[in-house]
Design a protein around this motif. Structure first.
Motif, short mmCIF file in Angstrom:
data_model
loop_
_atom_site.label_atom_id
_atom_site.label_comp_id
_atom_site.label_asym_id
_atom_site.label_seq_id
_atom_site.Cartn_x
_atom_site.Cartn_y
_atom_site.Cartn_z
N THR A 1 -36.60 45.89 -66.75
CA THR A 1 -36.70 45.76 -65.31
C THR A 1 -35.56 44.89 -64.80
O THR A 1 -35.46 43.71 -65.16
CB THR A 1 -38.06 45.13 -64.91
N CYS A 2 -34.70 45.47 -63.97
CA CYS A 2 -33.55 44.74 -63.43
C CYS A 2 -34.03 43.53 -62.63
O CYS A 2 -35.00 43.62 -61.86
CB CYS A 2 -32.72 45.67 -62.54
N THR A 3 -33.33 42.42 -62.79
CA THR A 3 -33.71 41.18 -62.12
C THR A 3 -33.25 41.15 -60.67
O THR A 3 -33.59 40.22 -59.94
CB THR A 3 -33.15 39.97 -62.87
N HIS A 4 -32.51 42.16 -60.23
CA HIS A 4 -32.06 42.19 -58.83
C HIS A 4 -33.19 42.63 -57.91
O HIS A 4 -33.64 41.87 -57.07
CB HIS A 4 -30.84 43.10 -58.67
N GLN A 5 -33.67 43.88 -58.07
CA GLN A 5 -34.74 44.34 -57.20
C GLN A 5 -35.81 45.12 -57.95
O GLN A 5 -36.57 45.87 -57.36
CB GLN A 5 -34.19 45.20 -56.06
N GLY A 6 -35.88 44.94 -59.26
CA GLY A 6 -36.98 45.51 -60.02
C GLY A 6 -36.85 46.96 -60.44
O GLY A 6 -37.82 47.54 -60.91
N CYS A 7 -35.69 47.56 -60.28
CA CYS A 7 -35.50 48.94 -60.76
C CYS A 7 -35.46 48.94 -62.29
O CYS A 7 -35.15 47.92 -62.91
CB CYS A 7 -34.18 49.50 -60.24
N ALA A 8 -35.72 50.09 -62.87
CA ALA A 8 -35.63 50.23 -64.32
C ALA A 8 -34.18 50.45 -64.72
O ALA A 8 -33.48 51.26 -64.09
CB ALA A 8 -36.49 51.39 -64.80
N VAL A 9 -33.72 49.73 -65.75
CA VAL A 9 -32.36 49.97 -66.23
C VAL A 9 -32.33 51.37 -66.84
O VAL A 9 -33.36 51.92 -67.25
CB VAL A 9 -31.90 48.90 -67.24
N LYS A 10 -31.13 51.96 -66.90
CA LYS A 10 -31.04 53.36 -67.28
C LYS A 10 -30.50 53.58 -68.69
O LYS A 10 -31.06 54.34 -69.45
CB LYS A 10 -30.17 54.11 -66.28
N CYS B 1 -29.68 51.52 -59.75
CA CYS B 1 -29.97 51.31 -58.33
C CYS B 1 -28.81 50.69 -57.55
O CYS B 1 -28.44 51.19 -56.50
CB CYS B 1 -31.22 50.45 -58.16
N HIS B 2 -28.26 49.61 -58.07
CA HIS B 2 -27.18 48.91 -57.35
C HIS B 2 -26.02 48.56 -58.29
O HIS B 2 -25.22 47.68 -58.00
CB HIS B 2 -27.72 47.66 -56.66
#
Length: 149
Positions: A93-102, A113-114
């Protein structure tokens, strides 16, 4: 307007104001409340040493490419092999906005995501808007099996 009519009108206004206020307060408490005080994210993601999915074989060591890695979406973990025989695991889980890393390519974990990127050996951010590292996850490598600890 008679005194009795004025009193009735005043009581009706107070009733409406109190009802609206009570409904707003109930909505706010419902939105903020939870039976265990969490937002749900902590209860889903296993923390090191918690033992929630301990012993579950994630992969064989041969499944994790050197300089790359594999994202296990169901377990919300990414396992990397920065150098031959060295295996690391981090929250997916990315620490920026909670998206899943790919994915993990050339020792870089990428969030789609970003475009935040993280070092596959340390989980530290290397580019993008993320400023916090991916939390480390505990794994065990026994023989050719990688398991969550």
């Amino acid at each position: 307007m008679s005194a009795a009519q004025e009193r009735r009108t005043l009581l009706e206004r107070r009733t409406v104001v109190l009802a609206v206020g009570a409904a707003g307060a109930a909505a706010a408490l419902t939105a903020c409340g939870g039976s265990d005080g969490s937002d749900g994210a902590e209860s889903v993601e296993q923390q090191p040493g918690s033992g929630g999915a301990g012993g579950a074989v994630l992969a064989k060591t041969a499944d994790i490419p050197e300089g790359g890695g594999v994202v296990f979406a169901a377990q919300k973990v990414v396992v990397t092999q920065p150098t031959a025989g060295q295996f690391k695991a981090f929250s997916a889980t990315c620490t920026h906005q909670g998206c899943a890393v790919k994915d993990v390519v050339d020792n870089v974990i990428t969030c789609p995501c970003h475009n935040s990127t993280f070092d596959a050996a340390t989980g530290s951010p290397t580019a993008g808007p993320a400023t916090q590292p991916l939390p480390a996850r505990e794994i065990s490598v026994e023989g050719d099996s990688i398991t969550l600890a």
